[in-house]
Motif scaffolding. Structure first.
Motif, PDB file in Angstrom:
ATOM      1  N   ASN A 160       0.957  -1.225  -0.088  1.00  0.00           N
ATOM      2  CA  ASN A 160       0.088  -0.106  -0.186  1.00  0.00           C
ATOM      3  C   ASN A 160       1.097   1.332  -0.073  1.00  0.00           C
ATOM      4  OD1 ASN A 160      -1.842   2.177   0.636  1.00  0.00           O
ATOM      5  ND2 ASN A 160      -2.921   1.075   1.903  1.00  0.00           N
ATOM      6  N   PRO A 161       0.922   2.239  -1.091  1.00  0.00           N
ATOM      7  CA  PRO A 161       1.749   3.357  -1.017  1.00  0.00           C
ATOM      8  C   PRO A 161       1.421   4.273   0.274  1.00  0.00           C
ATOM      9  CG  PRO A 161       0.512   2.916  -3.318  1.00  0.00           C
ATOM     10  CD  PRO A 161       0.003   1.995  -2.065  1.00  0.00           C
ATOM     11  N   ARG A 162       0.132   4.138   0.757  1.00  0.00           N
ATOM     12  CA  ARG A 162       0.050   5.193   1.936  1.00  0.00           C
ATOM     13  C   ARG A 162       0.693   4.739   3.279  1.00  0.00           C
ATOM     14  NH1 ARG A 162      -6.380   5.909   2.067  1.00  0.00           N
ATOM     15  NH2 ARG A 162      -6.843   5.097  -0.095  1.00  0.00           N
ATOM     16  N   SER A 163       1.035   3.244   3.045  1.00  0.00           N
ATOM     17  CA  SER A 163       1.841   2.831   4.339  1.00  0.00           C
ATOM     18  C   SER A 163       3.398   3.269   4.474  1.00  0.00           C
ATOM     19  CB  SER A 163       2.029   1.259   4.143  1.00  0.00           C
ATOM     20  OG  SER A 163       2.766   0.774   5.400  1.00  0.00           O
ATOM     21  N   GLU A 164       3.815   3.609   5.712  1.00  0.00           N
ATOM     22  CA  GLU A 164       5.268   3.906   6.040  1.00  0.00           C
ATOM     23  C   GLU A 164       6.283   2.715   5.534  1.00  0.00           C
ATOM     24  OE1 GLU A 164       6.282   3.681  10.331  1.00  0.00           O
ATOM     25  OE2 GLU A 164       4.291   4.075  10.448  1.00  0.00           O
ATOM     26  N   PHE A 165       5.808   1.524   5.456  1.00  0.00           N
ATOM     27  CA  PHE A 165       6.680   0.307   5.285  1.00  0.00           C
ATOM     28  C   PHE A 165       6.426   0.126   3.939  1.00  0.00           C
ATOM     29  CE2 PHE A 165       5.162  -0.137   9.455  1.00  0.00           C
ATOM     30  CZ  PHE A 165       6.189  -0.189  10.117  1.00  0.00           C
ATOM     31  N   TYR A 166       5.920   1.027   2.832  1.00  0.00           N
ATOM     32  CA  TYR A 166       5.962   0.823   1.278  1.00  0.00           C
ATOM     33  C   TYR A 166       7.250   1.223   0.886  1.00  0.00           C
ATOM     34  CZ  TYR A 166       4.592   1.880  -3.408  1.00  0.00           C
ATOM     35  OH  TYR A 166       4.427   1.738  -4.822  1.00  0.00           O
ATOM     36  N   GLU A 167       7.873   0.170  -0.014  1.00  0.00           N
ATOM     37  CA  GLU A 167       9.130   0.267  -0.765  1.00  0.00           C
ATOM     38  C   GLU A 167       9.017  -0.092  -2.034  1.00  0.00           C
ATOM     39  OE1 GLU A 167      12.247   1.326   0.616  1.00  0.00           O
ATOM     40  OE2 GLU A 167      11.368   1.736   2.598  1.00  0.00           O
ATOM     41  N   PRO A 168       8.767   0.788  -3.090  1.00  0.00           N
ATOM     42  CA  PRO A 168       8.784   0.316  -4.403  1.00  0.00           C
ATOM     43  C   PRO A 168       9.919  -0.320  -4.928  1.00  0.00           C
ATOM     44  CG  PRO A 168       8.893   2.826  -4.191  1.00  0.00           C
ATOM     45  CD  PRO A 168       8.777   2.156  -2.821  1.00  0.00           C
ATOM     46  N   ALA A 169      10.971   0.136  -4.513  1.00  0.00           N
ATOM     47  CA  ALA A 169      12.187  -0.813  -5.375  1.00  0.00           C
ATOM     48  C   ALA A 169      12.339  -2.026  -5.036  1.00  0.00           C
ATOM     49  CB  ALA A 169      13.473   0.312  -4.854  1.00  0.00           C
ATOM     50  N   LEU A 170      11.944  -2.528  -3.784  1.00  0.00           N
ATOM     51  CA  LEU A 170      12.111  -3.801  -3.197  1.00  0.00           C
ATOM     52  C   LEU A 170      10.734  -4.607  -4.148  1.00  0.00           C
ATOM     53  CD1 LEU A 170      12.827  -3.203   0.442  1.00  0.00           C
ATOM     54  CD2 LEU A 170      14.381  -4.162  -1.329  1.00  0.00           C
ATOM     55  N   LEU A 171       9.734  -3.991  -4.086  1.00  0.00           N
ATOM     56  CA  LEU A 171       8.225  -4.691  -4.760  1.00  0.00           C
ATOM     57  C   LEU A 171       8.616  -4.789  -6.029  1.00  0.00           C
ATOM     58  CD1 LEU A 171       5.697  -2.729  -3.027  1.00  0.00           C
ATOM     59  CD2 LEU A 171       6.357  -4.933  -2.519  1.00  0.00           C
ATOM     60  N   GLU A 172       9.414  -3.938  -6.900  1.00  0.00           N
ATOM     61  CA  GLU A 172       9.847  -4.120  -8.152  1.00  0.00           C
ATOM     62  C   GLU A 172      10.779  -5.485  -8.329  1.00  0.00           C
ATOM     63  OE1 GLU A 172      11.324  -0.794  -9.997  1.00  0.00           O
ATOM     64  OE2 GLU A 172       9.588   0.525  -9.551  1.00  0.00           O
ATOM     65  N   ARG A 173      11.678  -5.732  -7.500  1.00  0.00           N
ATOM     66  CA  ARG A 173      12.386  -6.792  -7.400  1.00  0.00           C
ATOM     67  C   ARG A 173      11.659  -8.042  -7.323  1.00  0.00           C
ATOM     68  NH1 ARG A 173      17.825  -7.639  -3.361  1.00  0.00           N
ATOM     69  NH2 ARG A 173      18.420  -9.374  -4.259  1.00  0.00           N
ATOM     70  N   GLY A 174      10.303  -8.157  -6.790  1.00  0.00           N
ATOM     71  CA  GLY A 174       9.644  -9.370  -6.424  1.00  0.00           C
ATOM     72  C   GLY A 174      10.038  -9.916  -5.112  1.00  0.00           C
ATOM     73  N   ILE A 175       8.867  -9.825  -4.300  1.00  0.00           N
ATOM     74  CA  ILE A 175       8.999 -10.703  -3.063  1.00  0.00           C
ATOM     75  C   ILE A 175       8.044 -11.709  -2.911  1.00  0.00           C
ATOM     76  CG2 ILE A 175       8.900 -10.630  -0.603  1.00  0.00           C
ATOM     77  CD1 ILE A 175      10.140  -7.922  -0.732  1.00  0.00           C
ATOM     78  N   GLY A 176       8.442 -13.085  -2.586  1.00  0.00           N
ATOM     79  CA  GLY A 176       7.473 -14.022  -2.390  1.00  0.00           C
ATOM     80  C   GLY A 176       7.270 -14.270  -0.753  1.00  0.00           C
TER      81      GLY A 176
END
Length: 93
Positions: free
Chosen positions: A27-43
């Protein structure tokens, strides 16, 4: 005495982090949002089962948040439920 200039210091490349963060949210509104890590792909593996619909997770506290069906709150965000158990994140790439 020589008139040579000193060699410029070139910083070493920062290696990619191999361990996912303790807490992450999509969620982009969260303080724990990290777009660079999400683009890398997390399972996420929760209680030994791979989950694909995780909205947020926390390894140290041992929980994940998943969407509760197709229900939305009054702001249009999916309603989520917190499930407690063993959380194992990893990078897909």
């Amino acid at each position: 005495m020589t008139d040579t200039a000193p060699e410029p210091v070139v910083p070493a490349e920062v290696p990619a982090i191999d361990t996912p963060p303790d807490r992450l949210s999509v969620n982009p509104r969260s303080e724990f949002y990290e777009p660079a890590l999400l683009e890398r792909g997390i399972g996420i593996r929760f209680e030994g089962v791979e989950k694909t619909t995780v909205e947020e997770y926390c390894v140290s506290e041992g929980w994940i948040r998943v969407a509760a069906g197709k229900s939305l709150d009054r702001k249009g965000q999916p309603l989520t439920i917190k499930l407690k158990g063993k959380v194992e994140p990893w990078f897909k790439s």
